[in-house]
Design an enzyme around this catalytic site. Structure first.
Site, PDB file in Angstrom:
ATOM      1  N   TYR A 157       0.863  -1.163  -0.012  1.00 19.52           N
ATOM      2  CA  TYR A 157      -0.003  -0.059   0.127  1.00 19.52           C
ATOM      3  C   TYR A 157       0.767   1.253   0.082  1.00 19.52           C
ATOM      4  O   TYR A 157       0.834   2.046  -0.936  1.00 19.52           O
ATOM      5  CB  TYR A 157      -0.940   0.065   1.179  1.00 19.52           C
ATOM      6  CG  TYR A 157      -2.078   1.148   1.429  1.00 19.52           C
ATOM      7  CD1 TYR A 157      -1.869   2.085   2.056  1.00 19.52           C
ATOM      8  CD2 TYR A 157      -3.099   1.073   0.662  1.00 19.52           C
ATOM      9  CE1 TYR A 157      -2.563   2.998   2.158  1.00 19.52           C
ATOM     10  CE2 TYR A 157      -3.901   1.999   0.720  1.00 19.52           C
ATOM     11  CZ  TYR A 157      -3.623   3.303   1.673  1.00 19.52           C
ATOM     12  OH  TYR A 157      -4.688   4.165   1.564  1.00 19.52           O
ATOM     13  N   ASP A 158       1.841   1.202   1.018  1.00 23.55           N
ATOM     14  CA  ASP A 158       2.644   2.604   1.056  1.00 23.55           C
ATOM     15  C   ASP A 158       3.506   2.699  -0.163  1.00 23.55           C
ATOM     16  O   ASP A 158       3.381   3.999  -0.751  1.00 23.55           O
ATOM     17  CB  ASP A 158       3.666   2.350   2.531  1.00 23.55           C
ATOM     18  CG  ASP A 158       2.836   2.272   3.486  1.00 23.55           C
ATOM     19  OD1 ASP A 158       1.728   2.170   3.657  1.00 23.55           O
ATOM     20  OD2 ASP A 158       3.243   2.083   4.600  1.00 23.55           O
ATOM     21  N   PHE A 203     -13.751   1.364  17.185  1.00 23.19           N
ATOM     22  CA  PHE A 203     -14.037   1.574  18.617  1.00 23.19           C
ATOM     23  C   PHE A 203     -15.570   1.942  18.734  1.00 23.19           C
ATOM     24  O   PHE A 203     -16.126   1.700  19.812  1.00 23.19           O
ATOM     25  CB  PHE A 203     -13.044   2.871  18.615  1.00 23.19           C
ATOM     26  CG  PHE A 203     -11.788   2.559  19.140  1.00 23.19           C
ATOM     27  CD1 PHE A 203     -11.177   1.404  19.244  1.00 23.19           C
ATOM     28  CD2 PHE A 203     -10.800   3.856  19.676  1.00 23.19           C
ATOM     29  CE1 PHE A 203      -9.882   1.257  19.564  1.00 23.19           C
ATOM     30  CE2 PHE A 203      -9.802   3.577  19.897  1.00 23.19           C
ATOM     31  CZ  PHE A 203      -9.223   2.125  20.058  1.00 23.19           C
ATOM     32  N   PRO A 218       1.627   0.819  21.234  1.00 27.09           N
ATOM     33  CA  PRO A 218       1.583   1.148  22.591  1.00 27.09           C
ATOM     34  C   PRO A 218       0.460   1.980  22.947  1.00 27.09           C
ATOM     35  O   PRO A 218       0.265   2.218  24.216  1.00 27.09           O
ATOM     36  CB  PRO A 218       2.792   2.064  22.513  1.00 27.09           C
ATOM     37  CG  PRO A 218       2.940   2.730  21.229  1.00 27.09           C
ATOM     38  CD  PRO A 218       2.267   1.689  20.334  1.00 27.09           C
ATOM     39  N   PRO A 284       2.806   3.213  11.888  1.00 28.44           N
ATOM     40  CA  PRO A 284       3.415   4.467  12.210  1.00 28.44           C
ATOM     41  C   PRO A 284       3.213   4.958  13.634  1.00 28.44           C
ATOM     42  O   PRO A 284       2.058   4.727  14.069  1.00 28.44           O
ATOM     43  CB  PRO A 284       2.754   5.397  11.237  1.00 28.44           C
ATOM     44  CG  PRO A 284       2.547   4.435   9.916  1.00 28.44           C
ATOM     45  CD  PRO A 284       1.982   3.190  10.655  1.00 28.44           C
TER      46      PRO A 284
HETATM   47  N1  LIG Z   1     -10.234   6.296   4.328  1.00 26.74           N
HETATM   48  C1  LIG Z   1      -9.222   6.724   4.672  1.00 26.74           C
HETATM   49  O1  LIG Z   1      -8.931   6.965   5.828  1.00 26.74           O
HETATM   50  C2  LIG Z   1      -8.307   7.139   3.677  1.00 26.74           C
HETATM   51  C3  LIG Z   1      -6.838   7.361   4.008  1.00 26.74           C
HETATM   52  C4  LIG Z   1      -5.948   7.715   2.858  1.00 26.74           C
HETATM   53  C5  LIG Z   1      -6.158   7.303   1.439  1.00 26.74           C
HETATM   54  N2  LIG Z   1      -7.534   6.866   1.663  1.00 26.74           N
HETATM   55  C6  LIG Z   1      -7.521   6.593  -0.144  1.00 26.74           C
HETATM   56  O2  LIG Z   1      -8.901   6.981  -0.284  1.00 26.74           O
HETATM   57  C7  LIG Z   1      -9.545   5.903  -1.346  1.00 26.74           C
HETATM   58  C8  LIG Z   1     -10.825   5.753  -1.075  1.00 26.74           C
HETATM   59  O3  LIG Z   1     -10.677   5.102   0.458  1.00 26.74           O
HETATM   60  P1  LIG Z   1     -11.850   4.532   1.410  1.00 26.74           P
HETATM   61  O4  LIG Z   1     -11.685   4.935   2.807  1.00 26.74           O
HETATM   62  O5  LIG Z   1     -13.258   5.138   0.702  1.00 26.74           O
HETATM   63  O6  LIG Z   1     -11.661   3.205   1.064  1.00 26.74           O
HETATM   64  P2  LIG Z   1     -12.820   1.800   0.711  1.00 26.74           P
HETATM   65  O7  LIG Z   1     -11.914   0.581   0.884  1.00 26.74           O
HETATM   66  O8  LIG Z   1     -14.350   1.923   1.151  1.00 26.74           O
HETATM   67  O9  LIG Z   1     -13.064   2.226  -0.828  1.00 26.74           O
HETATM   68  C9  LIG Z   1     -12.315   1.890  -2.004  1.00 26.74           C
HETATM   69  C10 LIG Z   1     -13.216   1.301  -3.003  1.00 26.74           C
HETATM   70  O10 LIG Z   1     -12.302   0.750  -4.219  1.00 26.74           O
HETATM   71  C11 LIG Z   1     -12.941  -0.212  -4.602  1.00 26.74           C
HETATM   72  N3  LIG Z   1     -11.767  -1.217  -5.188  1.00 26.74           N
HETATM   73  C12 LIG Z   1     -10.996  -1.780  -4.622  1.00 26.74           C
HETATM   74  N4  LIG Z   1      -9.854  -2.444  -5.451  1.00 26.74           N
HETATM   75  C13 LIG Z   1     -10.452  -1.948  -6.813  1.00 26.74           C
HETATM   76  C14 LIG Z   1      -9.986  -2.459  -7.970  1.00 26.74           C
HETATM   77  N5  LIG Z   1      -8.832  -3.339  -8.479  1.00 26.74           N
HETATM   78  N6  LIG Z   1     -10.774  -2.330  -8.851  1.00 26.74           N
HETATM   79  C15 LIG Z   1     -12.225  -1.505  -8.881  1.00 26.74           C
HETATM   80  N7  LIG Z   1     -12.521  -1.090  -7.532  1.00 26.74           N
HETATM   81  C16 LIG Z   1     -11.487  -1.443  -6.625  1.00 26.74           C
HETATM   82  C17 LIG Z   1     -13.335  -1.023  -3.488  1.00 26.74           C
HETATM   83  O11 LIG Z   1     -14.271  -1.877  -3.555  1.00 26.74           O
HETATM   84  C18 LIG Z   1     -14.025   0.376  -2.635  1.00 26.74           C
HETATM   85  O12 LIG Z   1     -15.431   0.444  -3.118  1.00 26.74           O
HETATM   86  C19 LIG Z   1      -8.681   4.910  -1.541  1.00 26.74           C
HETATM   87  O13 LIG Z   1      -7.639   5.276  -2.558  1.00 26.74           O
HETATM   88  C20 LIG Z   1      -7.664   4.953  -0.178  1.00 26.74           C
HETATM   89  O14 LIG Z   1      -6.377   4.461  -0.430  1.00 26.74           O
HETATM   90  C21 LIG Z   1      -8.441   6.427   2.268  1.00 26.74           C
HETATM   91  O1  LIG Z   2      -8.759  -1.548  16.656  1.00 28.98           O
HETATM   92  C1  LIG Z   2      -7.916  -0.796  16.632  1.00 28.98           C
HETATM   93  C2  LIG Z   2      -7.569  -0.664  15.339  1.00 28.98           C
HETATM   94  C3  LIG Z   2      -6.384   0.223  14.979  1.00 28.98           C
HETATM   95  N1  LIG Z   2      -5.742   0.609  16.127  1.00 28.98           N
HETATM   96  C4  LIG Z   2      -4.463   1.653  15.957  1.00 28.98           C
HETATM   97  O2  LIG Z   2      -5.113   2.893  15.475  1.00 28.98           O
HETATM   98  C5  LIG Z   2      -4.338   3.375  14.446  1.00 28.98           C
HETATM   99  C6  LIG Z   2      -4.808   3.662  13.262  1.00 28.98           C
HETATM  100  O3  LIG Z   2      -5.052   2.434  12.421  1.00 28.98           O
HETATM  101  P1  LIG Z   2      -6.079   2.259  11.214  1.00 28.98           P
HETATM  102  O4  LIG Z   2      -6.081   0.736  10.913  1.00 28.98           O
HETATM  103  O5  LIG Z   2      -7.356   2.951  11.853  1.00 28.98           O
HETATM  104  O6  LIG Z   2      -5.473   3.238  10.100  1.00 28.98           O
HETATM  105  P2  LIG Z   2      -3.857   3.605   9.591  1.00 28.98           P
HETATM  106  O7  LIG Z   2      -3.532   4.633  10.176  1.00 28.98           O
HETATM  107  O8  LIG Z   2      -3.078   2.409   9.834  1.00 28.98           O
HETATM  108  O9  LIG Z   2      -4.440   3.634   7.985  1.00 28.98           O
HETATM  109  C7  LIG Z   2      -5.299   4.619   7.837  1.00 28.98           C
HETATM  110  O10 LIG Z   2      -4.633   5.928   7.527  1.00 28.98           O
HETATM  111  C8  LIG Z   2      -3.950   5.859   6.145  1.00 28.98           C
HETATM  112  C9  LIG Z   2      -4.750   5.257   5.105  1.00 28.98           C
HETATM  113  O11 LIG Z   2      -4.005   5.155   3.865  1.00 28.98           O
HETATM  114  C10 LIG Z   2      -5.200   4.188   5.336  1.00 28.98           C
HETATM  115  O12 LIG Z   2      -6.282   3.794   4.315  1.00 28.98           O
HETATM  116  C11 LIG Z   2      -6.252   4.153   6.625  1.00 28.98           C
HETATM  117  O13 LIG Z   2      -6.855   3.168   6.641  1.00 28.98           O
HETATM  118  C12 LIG Z   2      -2.811   2.709  14.436  1.00 28.98           C
HETATM  119  O14 LIG Z   2      -1.990   2.990  15.226  1.00 28.98           O
HETATM  120  C13 LIG Z   2      -3.514   1.237  15.004  1.00 28.98           C
HETATM  121  O15 LIG Z   2      -2.367   0.323  15.611  1.00 28.98           O
HETATM  122  C14 LIG Z   2      -6.326   0.569  17.248  1.00 28.98           C
HETATM  123  O16 LIG Z   2      -5.519   0.824  18.443  1.00 28.98           O
HETATM  124  N2  LIG Z   2      -7.179  -0.337  17.451  1.00 28.98           N
END
Ligand SMILES: NC(=O)c1ccc[n+]([C@@H]2O[C@H](COP(=O)([O-])OP(=O)(O)OC[C@H]3O[C@@H](n4cnc5c(N)ncnc54)[C@H](O)[C@@H]3O)[C@@H](O)[C@H]2O)c1
Ligand SMILES: O=c1ccn([C@@H]2O[C@H](COP(=O)(O)OP(=O)(O)O[C@H]3OC[C@@H](O)[C@H](O)[C@H]3O)[C@@H](O)[C@H]2O)c(=O)[nH]1
Length: 327
Positions: A157-158, A203, A218, A284
């Site tokens: 992903y990253d 949560f 942590p 992170p």
């Molecule tokens: N929600 C967040 O906190 C967050 C943070 C950073 C970046 N993003 C980015 O924003 C975008 C949307 O995130 P979200 O939270 O709505 O996630 P989500 O998982 O709800 O939405 C992603 C959508 O893409 C579709 N999808 C996945 N792989 C696919 C493929 N190969 N072909 C066609 N469709 C595909 C999934 O079915 C889903 O509908 C993503 O690109 C994600 O990386 C989200």
């Molecule tokens: O039940 C949980 C889930 C997660 N966490 C912690 O909460 C923090 C956030 O975790 P999340 O899984 O919600 O999300 P992340 O921050 O790892 O990624 C998120 O931000 C970056 C985006 O690109 C990702 O798509 C989004 O999911 C992490 O430190 C994780 O360890 C908990 O403490 N409890």
């Protein structure tokens, strides 16, 4: 259309493709785009983490189309703008099939850039704060190159998103494609998958089910949470503006996971326990957006505070879980 009928430009519709539009952020973006009667919206999605249910109010609407399509396969469709959101966002889901995740980010973005080049569309990529990895600079400005493990369990992903950004800029420099790059920070709100494993959805679901809130070690690690309506507003401003980005879009309100758990406990279920559990590799330790560029170039800043956004998400989860509010 009859070639003799000239449609004045002010009446012509904007054809907008939203990949991943059946997902959490995507479906809220579609709602906003559809408010503009000049917009025709086409969603492509493979329903890996999204659902048609998120778009049910638009199915059958004359200005809306929903196509089952995996962006790792080429797509030819006449559009003016592409919001490229297709990628699983929850770490649990993007780690489920890491090879597919990196294919989606690399081949999927290549396919969307090829489409943009072919039809002359402007393309926006929803990149992520994860391109900064486990940041050594805090808060993170867009000029920071990041601290990313190239071979870890999150790298699909990253690094996938980093390559997607590289491809966007290469198509921009080599072919003059109009690109926009948003670096999205943690976003929350209604329509998040209840069990997608992300911290806010976890949560809230745990609090409503009376289960202990699972703080992953942590517990002092921080995140900054942006409410989905602010996020959608930022994405549209970026697309409609003249700046390629990358631009951080997020809420600088930073909390530890322990603070988040205590806030959810206070607001939703004061009886619920908080317990510490194991974390996963490469999580992170800190994350907070520097949003000076978004303010200056987009005239954007978030409006919804965490304590105001959480109750809106609680209401949605109560409805979907069938848990009524205690009198
Ligand atoms: N929600 C967040 O906190 C967050 C943070 C950073 C970046 N993003 C980015 O924003 C975008 C949307 O995130 P979200 O939270 O709505 O996630 P989500 O998982 O709800 O939405 C992603 C959508 O893409 C579709 N999808 C996945 N792989 C696919 C493929 N190969 N072909 C066609 N469709 C595909 C999934 O079915 C889903 O509908 C993503 O690109 C994600 O990386 C989200
Ligand atoms: O039940 C949980 C889930 C997660 N966490 C912690 O909460 C923090 C956030 O975790 P999340 O899984 O919600 O999300 P992340 O921050 O790892 O990624 C998120 O931000 C970056 C985006 O690109 C990702 O798509 C989004 O999911 C992490 O430190 C994780 O360890 C908990 O403490 N409890």
């Amino acid at each position: 259309m009859n070639p003799n009928i000239v449609v004045p430009p002010e009446q012509s519709n904007m054809r907008i493709l939203v990949t991943g539009g059946a997902g959490f952020i995507g479906s809220h973006l579609v709602d906003k785009l559809m408010e503009n009667e000049k917009n025709e919206v086409i969603v492509v999605d493979n329903y890996f983490t999204g659902s048609k249910d998120n778009l049910r109010k638009w199915i059958g609407h004359p200005r809306f189309e929903l196509i089952r399509h995996d962006v790792t396969e080429p797509l030819l469709i006449e559009v003016d703008q592409i919001y490229h959101l297709a990628c699983p966002a929850s770490p649990i889901f993007y780690k489920y099939n890491p090879v597919k995740t990196i294919k989606t980010n690399v081949i999927g973005t290549l396919n969307m850039l090829g489409l943009a080049k072919r039809v002359g569309a402007r393309i926006l990529l929803t990149s992520t704060s994860e391109v900064y990895g486990d940041p050594l600079i805090h808060p993170q400005p867009e000029t920071y190159w990041g601290n990313v493990n190239p071979i870890g369990v999150r790298s699909c992903y990253d690094e996938g998103k980093r390559v997607a950004e590289t491809l966007m800029f290469d198509y921009h420099r080599q072919h003059g494609i109009e690109i926009r790059i948003a670096r999205i920070f943690n976003t929350y709100g209604p329509r998040m998958n209840i069990d997608d494993g992300r911290v806010v959805s976890n949560f809230i679901a745990q609090a409503l089910r009376g289960e202990p809130l699972t703080v992953q070690k942590p517990g002092t690690q921080t995140r900054s949470f942006c409410y989905v309506s602010d996020m959608v507003d930022g994405l549209i401003r970026l697309m409609e503006g003249e700046n390629t980005g990358p631009i951080n879009i997020g809420n600088p309100g930073e909390f530890t996971m322990l603070e988040l758990a205590e806030t959810v406990k206070e607001l939703i279920n004061p009886e619920v326990e908080i317990k510490t559990v194991e974390n996963t590799p490469d999580d992170p330790r800190q994350r907070k957006p520097d949003i000076a560029k978004a303010k200056e170039l987009l005239g954007w800043e978030p409006k919804v505070k965490l304590r105001d956004g959480l109750p809106l998400m609680e209401e949605d989860f109560r409805l979907r879980l069938g848990v009524s509010k205690k009198k």
